[in-house]
Scaffold this active site. Structure first.
Site, PDB file in Angstrom:
ATOM      1  N   ASP A   9      46.184  42.904  43.062  1.00  0.00           N
ATOM      2  CA  ASP A   9      47.317  43.249  42.188  1.00  0.00           C
ATOM      3  C   ASP A   9      48.221  42.038  41.937  1.00  0.00           C
ATOM      4  O   ASP A   9      47.747  40.900  41.906  1.00  0.00           O
ATOM      5  CB  ASP A   9      48.118  44.399  42.827  1.00  0.00           C
ATOM      6  CG  ASP A   9      48.657  45.370  41.795  1.00  0.00           C
ATOM      7  OD1 ASP A   9      49.493  44.955  40.992  1.00  0.00           O
ATOM      8  OD2 ASP A   9      48.241  46.533  41.793  1.00  0.00           O
TER       9      ASP A   9
ATOM     10  N   ASP B 285      61.189  47.392  53.985  1.00  0.00           N
ATOM     11  CA  ASP B 285      60.493  48.671  54.126  1.00  0.00           C
ATOM     12  C   ASP B 285      58.973  48.503  54.135  1.00  0.00           C
ATOM     13  O   ASP B 285      58.239  49.485  54.030  1.00  0.00           O
ATOM     14  CB  ASP B 285      60.932  49.605  52.984  1.00  0.00           C
ATOM     15  CG  ASP B 285      60.810  51.074  53.341  1.00  0.00           C
ATOM     16  OD1 ASP B 285      60.591  51.377  54.533  1.00  0.00           O
ATOM     17  OD2 ASP B 285      60.919  51.918  52.438  1.00  0.00           O
TER      18      ASP B 285
ATOM     19  N   HIS C   6      54.580  45.432  40.532  1.00  0.00           N
ATOM     20  CA  HIS C   6      53.507  46.425  40.516  1.00  0.00           C
ATOM     21  C   HIS C   6      52.775  46.480  41.852  1.00  0.00           C
ATOM     22  O   HIS C   6      52.582  47.553  42.436  1.00  0.00           O
ATOM     23  CB  HIS C   6      52.537  46.084  39.378  1.00  0.00           C
ATOM     24  CG  HIS C   6      51.489  47.113  39.105  1.00  0.00           C
ATOM     25  ND1 HIS C   6      50.246  47.081  39.697  1.00  0.00           N
ATOM     26  CD2 HIS C   6      51.496  48.198  38.295  1.00  0.00           C
ATOM     27  CE1 HIS C   6      49.522  48.112  39.247  1.00  0.00           C
ATOM     28  NE2 HIS C   6      50.259  48.801  38.396  1.00  0.00           N
TER      29      HIS C   6
ATOM     30  N   VAL D  83      61.504  54.601  52.384  1.00  0.00           N
ATOM     31  CA  VAL D  83      60.467  55.551  51.992  1.00  0.00           C
ATOM     32  C   VAL D  83      59.336  55.449  53.007  1.00  0.00           C
ATOM     33  O   VAL D  83      59.288  54.512  53.825  1.00  0.00           O
ATOM     34  CB  VAL D  83      59.922  55.266  50.567  1.00  0.00           C
ATOM     35  CG1 VAL D  83      61.028  55.380  49.528  1.00  0.00           C
ATOM     36  CG2 VAL D  83      59.243  53.905  50.497  1.00  0.00           C
TER      37      VAL D  83
ATOM     38  N   ALA E 115      37.061  51.639  36.922  1.00  0.00           N
ATOM     39  CA  ALA E 115      37.050  53.017  37.414  1.00  0.00           C
ATOM     40  C   ALA E 115      35.769  53.758  37.041  1.00  0.00           C
ATOM     41  O   ALA E 115      35.280  54.590  37.807  1.00  0.00           O
ATOM     42  CB  ALA E 115      38.264  53.760  36.876  1.00  0.00           C
TER      43      ALA E 115
ATOM     44  N   TYR F 104      32.708  52.749  36.731  1.00  0.00           N
ATOM     45  CA  TYR F 104      31.428  52.379  37.362  1.00  0.00           C
ATOM     46  C   TYR F 104      31.103  53.411  38.451  1.00  0.00           C
ATOM     47  O   TYR F 104      32.003  53.893  39.156  1.00  0.00           O
ATOM     48  CB  TYR F 104      31.494  50.992  37.993  1.00  0.00           C
ATOM     49  CG  TYR F 104      31.739  49.884  37.007  1.00  0.00           C
ATOM     50  CD1 TYR F 104      30.852  49.649  35.958  1.00  0.00           C
ATOM     51  CD2 TYR F 104      32.847  49.053  37.110  1.00  0.00           C
ATOM     52  CE1 TYR F 104      31.077  48.629  35.037  1.00  0.00           C
ATOM     53  CE2 TYR F 104      33.081  48.035  36.198  1.00  0.00           C
ATOM     54  CZ  TYR F 104      32.191  47.834  35.172  1.00  0.00           C
ATOM     55  OH  TYR F 104      32.424  46.829  34.255  1.00  0.00           O
TER      56      TYR F 104
ATOM     57  N   VAL G 197      32.528  53.034  41.977  1.00  0.00           N
ATOM     58  CA  VAL G 197      33.980  53.070  42.156  1.00  0.00           C
ATOM     59  C   VAL G 197      34.483  54.505  41.958  1.00  0.00           C
ATOM     60  O   VAL G 197      34.012  55.217  41.080  1.00  0.00           O
ATOM     61  CB  VAL G 197      34.666  52.130  41.133  1.00  0.00           C
ATOM     62  CG1 VAL G 197      36.174  52.180  41.269  1.00  0.00           C
ATOM     63  CG2 VAL G 197      34.156  50.703  41.321  1.00  0.00           C
TER      64      VAL G 197
ATOM     65  N   SER H  13      47.993  53.906  38.033  1.00  0.00           N
ATOM     66  CA  SER H  13      48.215  52.842  39.022  1.00  0.00           C
ATOM     67  C   SER H  13      48.878  53.384  40.274  1.00  0.00           C
ATOM     68  O   SER H  13      48.633  52.905  41.380  1.00  0.00           O
ATOM     69  CB  SER H  13      49.139  51.757  38.451  1.00  0.00           C
ATOM     70  OG  SER H  13      48.437  50.802  37.716  1.00  0.00           O
TER      71      SER H  13
END
Lengths: 418, 173
Positions: free
Chosen positions: A153, A162, A185, A202, A289, A291, A294, A341
């Site tokens: 990423d 955090d 991201h 969180v 995604a 394939y 995956v 994502s």
């Protein structure tokens, strides 16, 4: 001559001389670039490499595991390479973009602060709705058998109060240091997987800092894109770092043989790769995604309705919370983001958590358990938007406790479960 | 930067911005992934605008697992070519503007459904990129097919093509 013209145009555009059309985007815009993947004929990788050097081609990536090379090809080099007997095939080195919907809503909060908008924020940890929805609060990871999670990423805000600072490693792939994230991201994705518990922040799916995180930064601070060949290299870096699960909150529309072959090899080696189904809200395949190697992840909202932006395809296998997701953000912040994502790390974190309880299981066993125990959402039964449904951590653990592991990897139709 | 180089650079940008359609020809066929489905989409086509004032061509498309048309067993059509251009970066104010990006052959078509479950017809556009074919030390192609009206309105598929897609230059006069 026409092909040379086309390549020349593509190269010129990539060189930054072009101006984007004033009118609406044209069909096919950004499909072409100046990078191509050249596949060698069997046993001809070295000969191919030499031919490329002789033609004056700039070699970007050598993918020895699949006998292919990514290179920047200009018209004269293309002319020199035509008919070369060492070349099996040439394909576009497709671009991959991260899959976030809209802009992040950044929250400036300190550990002692309260978040009225999202409730329950006080002296205790704030539990994001998604973590709760996938049963992340009902089970804990087995810290004795931590899994290694690789995040491909925009980087990782190492030092965020955090996020864990220990047991984190990484590779920088030319887009910036892996331990920094000028975009946000990647840090957001990382928080959903592994934000720390017990600090009034969180929590992530693995909130005891037991996971091993490996960060491969492929996007720069502006976001940008990564080429398919670089993505293959990045995931190979993940595997080299011992990754069990790989998070790819990214995608693009063109299939490449290089990725299909590269990811299939990694799947056979035992890596579980999970990627975003895409945010265009239409029936379009998104890669990596789509394939077979995956897992493709769709997004659902807190209502458990399928998110309107989720791309729906026959390859969507599972879903995760992807709307109004709060997680860590660079600079000590938190942010609310949406997209497949954001759904993807919920599945990745669940996979790693479940796998830590069954280290003897294979990637196939974990993938199968997640599918078998997913909560049906959207249309009844398996559907194109959410696959088998929303991932459930405790149910997957219970399933494997009851059914055990095969310890095997699958091949072809063996991977299909209906 | 010298003034001459600046002029050339600016002009290059303008040329690419223009993206005009030029006479051209494309032939072939192939497969690519379905529009979201599990099967392959199959198509054949020929489109030719090399003869001045004459446009020739037809196209067939069968995407049996297109998800948005699953209730009618997918998309199956036969089309006549209305217009076709090679989308170049050449500046020509008399030439039509391409909807496809530079380098693609644009094919505008009118179709009739050949699917027994669906009647009627409409219009669409295809962008066909001949980046080569397997076994010829060449580049694989890409295609975009978008249908705007008729029973298959909303069909959209884009992907890498396996097959034989060939763009041809028009013969010199």
């Amino acid at each position: 001559m026409m092909k040379l013209n086309k390549i020349a145009v593509a190269v010129t555009m990539a060189a930054g001389l072009s101006v984007l059309p004033v009118s609406a985007a044209k069909l096919g815009e950004n499909l072409m670039g100046d990078r191509f993947i050249i596949h060698a004929k069997s046993g001809q990788m070295e000969a191919l490499k030499q031919a490329l050097v002789d033609a004056g081609v700039t070699i970007n990536v050598e993918m020895n595991s699949i006998s292919a090379i990514s290179a920047t090809i200009n018209p004269s080099a293309y002319q020199a390479l035509r008919g070369n007997k060492n070349i099996a095939e040439i394909e576009i080195d497709a671009k991959r973009y991260f899959a976030t919907q809209g802009n992040p809503e950044v929250k400036s909060i300190a550990p002692e602060s309260h978040l009225d908008d999202y409730g329950n924020w006080g002296d205790t940890d704030f539990i994001p709705w998604g973590i709760e929805a996938v049963q992340g609060m009902e089970v804990s990871p087995d810290a004795n058998n931590p899994r290694t999670v690789c995040i491909v990423d925009t980087g990782y805000d190492l030092g965020h109060w955090d996020l864990q600072a220990e047991k984190v490693s990484g590779d920088s792939e030319g887009a910036g240091d892996w331990f920094e994230d000028g975009h946000g991201h990647g840090t957001h994705v990382a928080g959903t997987i592994a934000a720390k518990g017990g600090n009034s922040g969180v929590v992530g799916m693995i909130d005891d800092s037991s996971a091993n995180l490996h960060i491969v930064r492929v996007f720069d601070s502006g976001g940008g894109f990564v080429y398919a060949s670089d993505l293959v290299g990045a995931v190979n870096d993940c595997a080299a770092a011992g990754a069990h699960v790989v998070n790819m909150s990214l995608g693009g529309i063109l299939h490449t043989k290089a990725e299909a072959r590269g990811f299939e090899k990694l799947r056979k080696s035992g890596v579980l790769m999970i990627a975003a189904a895409g945010n265009d809200g239409n029936a379009t395949h998104n890669y990596p995604a789509s394939y077979d190697a995956v897992m493709s992840v769709g997004a659902v909202a807190r209502s458990l309705d399928v998110a309107s932006f989720t791309q729906y395809t026959s390859q969507v296998e599972i879903a995760g919370p992807g709307v109004n997701v709060i997680s860590t953000y660079p600079g000590g912040y938190h942010a609310v983001m949406a997209g497949t994502s954001m759904a993807t790390p919920h599945v990745v974190g669940t996979a790693a958590l479940v796998w830590s309880h069954f280290p003897q299981c294979s990637n196939w066993d974990i993938r199968n358990a997640l599918r078998q125990t997913a909560m049906d959402v959207g249309a009844a039964g398996k559907d194109y938007y959410s696959g088998y449904g929303m991932v459930q951590a405790k149910d997957a653990i219970d399933y494997l406790s009851a059914n055990g592991c095969s310890g095997q990897t699958c091949k072809g139709n063996e991977c299909k479960v209906d | 930067m010298s003034k001459r180089l600046l002029t050339i650079t600016t002009l290059t940008g303008a040329l690419i911005l223009a993206g005009c359609g030029q006479p051209g020809k494309v032939t072939g066929g192939g497969t690519m992934h379905s529009a979201g489905g599990s099967d392959k989409s199959v198509f054949t086509f020929h489109a030719d605008s090399c003869d001045e004032g004459q446009v020739k061509g037809s196209m067939n498309l069968h995407d049996s697992s297109a998800l948005d048309f699953e209730d009618v067993n997918g998309v199956k059509l036969k089309a006549d070519v209305d217009s076709t251009y090679f989308c170049s970066g050449d500046l020509d104010f008399d030439a039509p503007l391409c909807a496809c990006s530079e380098g693609f052959q644009e094919v505008n078509f009118t179709y009739q459904s050949t699917n027994p479950k669906t009647d009627g017809g409409g219009q669409g556009i295809a962008c066909l990129g001949d980046f080569g074919e397997k076994g010829n030390s060449d580049l694989k192609g890409a295609a975009i097919i978008s249908i705007s009206t008729g029973p298959y309105s909303g069909y959209y598929n884009v992907g890498t093509v396996s097959g034989n897609v060939q763009q041809h230059s028009c013969p010199a006069e």
